[in-house]
Design an enzyme around this catalytic site. Structure first.
Site, PDB file in Angstrom:
ATOM      1  N   LYS A   1      -7.827 -12.874   3.689  1.00 53.91           N
ATOM      2  CA  LYS A   1      -8.315 -11.741   2.762  1.00 53.91           C
ATOM      3  C   LYS A   1      -7.055 -11.248   1.708  1.00 53.91           C
ATOM      4  O   LYS A   1      -6.053 -11.537   1.769  1.00 53.91           O
ATOM      5  CB  LYS A   1      -8.467 -10.352   3.554  1.00 53.91           C
ATOM      6  CG  LYS A   1      -7.279  -9.644   4.064  1.00 53.91           C
ATOM      7  CD  LYS A   1      -7.537  -8.155   4.520  1.00 53.91           C
ATOM      8  CE  LYS A   1      -6.354  -7.226   4.605  1.00 53.91           C
ATOM      9  NZ  LYS A   1      -6.532  -6.039   4.719  1.00 53.91           N
TER      10      LYS A   1
ATOM     11  N   LYS B   1      -2.015  -7.179  -0.748  1.00 58.18           N
ATOM     12  CA  LYS B   1      -0.909  -6.992  -1.594  1.00 58.18           C
ATOM     13  C   LYS B   1       0.484  -7.830  -1.222  1.00 58.18           C
ATOM     14  O   LYS B   1       1.261  -8.036  -2.138  1.00 58.18           O
ATOM     15  CB  LYS B   1      -0.284  -5.382  -1.564  1.00 58.18           C
ATOM     16  CG  LYS B   1      -0.230  -4.863  -0.366  1.00 58.18           C
ATOM     17  CD  LYS B   1      -0.434  -3.126  -0.551  1.00 58.18           C
ATOM     18  CE  LYS B   1      -0.807  -2.655   0.926  1.00 58.18           C
ATOM     19  NZ  LYS B   1      -2.002  -1.715   0.777  1.00 58.18           N
TER      20      LYS B   1
ATOM     21  N   LYS C   1      -0.156  -7.407  11.842  1.00 53.95           N
ATOM     22  CA  LYS C   1       0.929  -7.110  11.107  1.00 53.95           C
ATOM     23  C   LYS C   1       2.282  -7.233  11.999  1.00 53.95           C
ATOM     24  O   LYS C   1       3.536  -7.418  11.390  1.00 53.95           O
ATOM     25  CB  LYS C   1       0.754  -5.546  10.934  1.00 53.95           C
ATOM     26  CG  LYS C   1      -0.317  -5.449   9.841  1.00 53.95           C
ATOM     27  CD  LYS C   1       0.125  -4.166   8.830  1.00 53.95           C
ATOM     28  CE  LYS C   1      -0.832  -4.212   7.717  1.00 53.95           C
ATOM     29  NZ  LYS C   1      -0.887  -2.913   6.670  1.00 53.95           N
TER      30      LYS C   1
HETATM   31  P1  ATP Z   1      -2.510  -4.792   3.692  1.00 50.56           P
HETATM   32  O1  ATP Z   1      -2.124  -5.869   2.581  1.00 50.56           O
HETATM   33  O2  ATP Z   1      -1.309  -4.092   4.068  1.00 50.56           O
HETATM   34  O3  ATP Z   1      -3.202  -5.254   4.844  1.00 50.56           O
HETATM   35  P2  ATP Z   1      -4.640  -3.709   2.254  1.00 50.56           P
HETATM   36  O4  ATP Z   1      -4.447  -4.243   0.910  1.00 50.56           O
HETATM   37  O5  ATP Z   1      -5.776  -4.047   3.111  1.00 50.56           O
HETATM   38  O6  ATP Z   1      -3.206  -3.695   3.026  1.00 50.56           O
HETATM   39  P3  ATP Z   1      -5.284  -0.929   2.990  1.00 50.56           P
HETATM   40  O7  ATP Z   1      -4.558   0.269   2.729  1.00 50.56           O
HETATM   41  O8  ATP Z   1      -5.026  -1.561   4.224  1.00 50.56           O
HETATM   42  O9  ATP Z   1      -4.952  -2.022   1.997  1.00 50.56           O
HETATM   43  O10 ATP Z   1      -6.666  -0.958   2.933  1.00 50.56           O
HETATM   44  C1  ATP Z   1      -7.354   0.061   2.015  1.00 50.56           C
HETATM   45  C2  ATP Z   1      -9.084  -0.156   1.890  1.00 50.56           C
HETATM   46  O11 ATP Z   1      -9.266  -1.219   1.173  1.00 50.56           O
HETATM   47  C3  ATP Z   1      -9.438  -0.026   3.142  1.00 50.56           C
HETATM   48  O12 ATP Z   1     -10.547   0.594   3.195  1.00 50.56           O
HETATM   49  C4  ATP Z   1      -9.776  -1.703   3.526  1.00 50.56           C
HETATM   50  O13 ATP Z   1     -10.790  -2.001   4.319  1.00 50.56           O
HETATM   51  C5  ATP Z   1      -9.988  -1.997   1.939  1.00 50.56           C
HETATM   52  N1  ATP Z   1      -9.537  -3.301   1.804  1.00 50.56           N
HETATM   53  C6  ATP Z   1      -8.482  -3.910   1.858  1.00 50.56           C
HETATM   54  N2  ATP Z   1      -8.291  -5.260   1.626  1.00 50.56           N
HETATM   55  C7  ATP Z   1      -9.479  -5.520   1.156  1.00 50.56           C
HETATM   56  C8  ATP Z   1     -10.146  -6.788   0.736  1.00 50.56           C
HETATM   57  N3  ATP Z   1      -9.569  -7.808   0.560  1.00 50.56           N
HETATM   58  N4  ATP Z   1     -11.521  -6.901   0.703  1.00 50.56           N
HETATM   59  C9  ATP Z   1     -12.350  -5.502   0.787  1.00 50.56           C
HETATM   60  N5  ATP Z   1     -11.606  -4.516   1.105  1.00 50.56           N
HETATM   61  C10 ATP Z   1     -10.341  -4.618   1.376  1.00 50.56           C
END
Ligand code: ATP
Ligand code: LTN
Length: 340
Positions: A202, A205, A120
């Site tokens: 991964k 968003k 980040k």
């Molecule tokens: P950012 O895009 O800011 O990294 P994010 O989309 O990862 O955010 P978070 O709020 O960080 O969203 O994650 C919420 C939950 O979703 C956490 O439990 C995280 O492990 C899970 N998660 C996020 N992205 C993935 C992914 N690509 N695959 C599986 N689980 C995910």
């Protein structure tokens, strides 16, 4: 009044998601999908991590909208507010308070090793603030306040969960048994859904093209899967080989997660068919999985009073659990008891 003995008879589950973007397929398959159906066996707490989300600059109106729509989506994903405690993190001030305290029991070196901080800060080079750095001690506070046994999250949060355990053990060693030492609860398939555009990173968003949102229309979902990057091999054959064929492996994980089929079954199902047919089938399966969730979210979202009632009741229930732990922590540390 709840009976304390019965509350403690069930193990405690707790998780949160930042309302920093709309929920996507990675959040769903890696986290929320695995939360529903646990309420009979566990005492479950799920929240919108709004305090965490401001470590990255947020538009105030959007943050407010997304916090409430995330709640509607939690409910649409099967979290019954009568059986689960659903709340907004900033409504329970104990999170910020314990967060500060745990900062004083978390080492600079530990925080420096967190990969989420490194990622980040690389993405937000103009705003590497203190909150981004100390984010994991606030997350530890979220978990330890409720004496959680399990934390259902995707693979990317494993490192934060491990740090939470270290902080809990450190505190317990100094002051005696205060916190339950929690364990991450990570699904076998779907723990790390990759971007449809760049299958080596991964799904996130911040990459809307490679990301399927829960609220996307069926047409958008179909379009995103049609454009999904498969692999440049000439084999054109659906086979699970994550190193060699990360794009196909990711689509197989998604398909397996939404249909419950094993990788071997998927390979058989698409034997002799090319990537085009496979991508179409994965897209359709995802559309059908998300359709009821999207429709139900829209229906719930229209009822603002109902949602307000849910997060009010959630905050009340959460506060009473959080207050108990914080009081114990203050006492152990040596703070003078508040006389009022
Ligand atoms: P950012 O895009 O800011 O990294 P994010 O989309 O990862 O955010 P978070 O709020 O960080 O969203 O994650 C919420 C939950 O979703 C956490 O439990 C995280 O492990 C899970 N998660 C996020 N992205 C993935 C992914 N690509 N695959 C599986 N689980 C995910
Ligand atoms: N850090 C998590 C969100 C989060 C969380 C938590 C998850 C904040 N507090 C407590 C589980 C338990 C994330 O970025 N996905």
């Amino acid at each position: 009044m709840e009976n304390t003995a019965s509350v403690h008879a069930k193990k405690i589950m707790l998780s949160g998601i930042q309302p920093s973007g709309d929920l996507h397929l990675g959040n769903y398959l890696g986290a929320v999908k695995n939360w529903s159906g646990l309420a009979e066996e566990f005492d479950c707490f799920y929240f919108m991590a709004d305090l965490h989300s401001i470590t990255v600059r947020q538009n105030p109106a959007e943050l407010r909208r997304r916090s409430v729509s995330q709640l509607a989506q939690y409910i649409a994903c099967g979290l019954d507010p009568e059986k689960n405690t659903l709340f907004i993190q900033s409504h329970v001030h104990e999170h910020a308070e314990l967060g500060w305290i745990l900062n004083c029991y978390t080492m600079f070196g530990e925080l420096s090793r967190m990969t989420q901080f490194k990622d980040k800060s690389a993405k937000n080079a103009e705003n590497i603030n203190g909150g981004l750095f100390t984010y994991p001690s606030l997350m530890a506070a979220d978990i330890l306040l409720y004496q959680a046994d399990f934390v259902p999250v995707g693979q990317d949060q494993k490192q934060h969960c491990e740090l939470t355990r270290d902080i809990a053990l450190r505190f317990n060693n100094i002051y005696g048994e205060t916190f339950k030492v929690p364990e991450p609860y990570i699904p076998k398939v779907g723990a790390r859904i990759m971007s449809l555009g760049t299958p080596t990173s991964k799904m996130s968003k911040s990459d809307p093209q490679g990301c399927v949102f829960i609220m996307d229309s069926p047409e958008e979902i179909a379009r995103k899967f049609k454009r999904a990057v498969t692999d440049s091999d000439t084999e054109n054959c659906v086979r699970y080989a994550p190193e060699e064929k990360p794009g196909v492996a990711n689509l197989m994980s998604i398909y397996s997660s939404v249909t419950g089929r094993s990788f071997a079954e998927i390979e058989n199902e698409f034997a002799g068919q090319g990537y085009g047919a496979f991508k179409r089938a994965v897209g359709e399966a995802v559309i059908e999985t998300l359709r009821p969730i999207r429709e139900e979210s829209q229906r719930i979202l229209a009822d603002k009073e109902y949602l307000r009632g849910v997060y009010t009741q959630g905050a009340e229930r959460a506060s009473s659990a959080a207050r108990r732990t914080l009081r114990k922590v203050y006492k152990r540390i040596g703070f003078v008891e508040k006389p009022f």
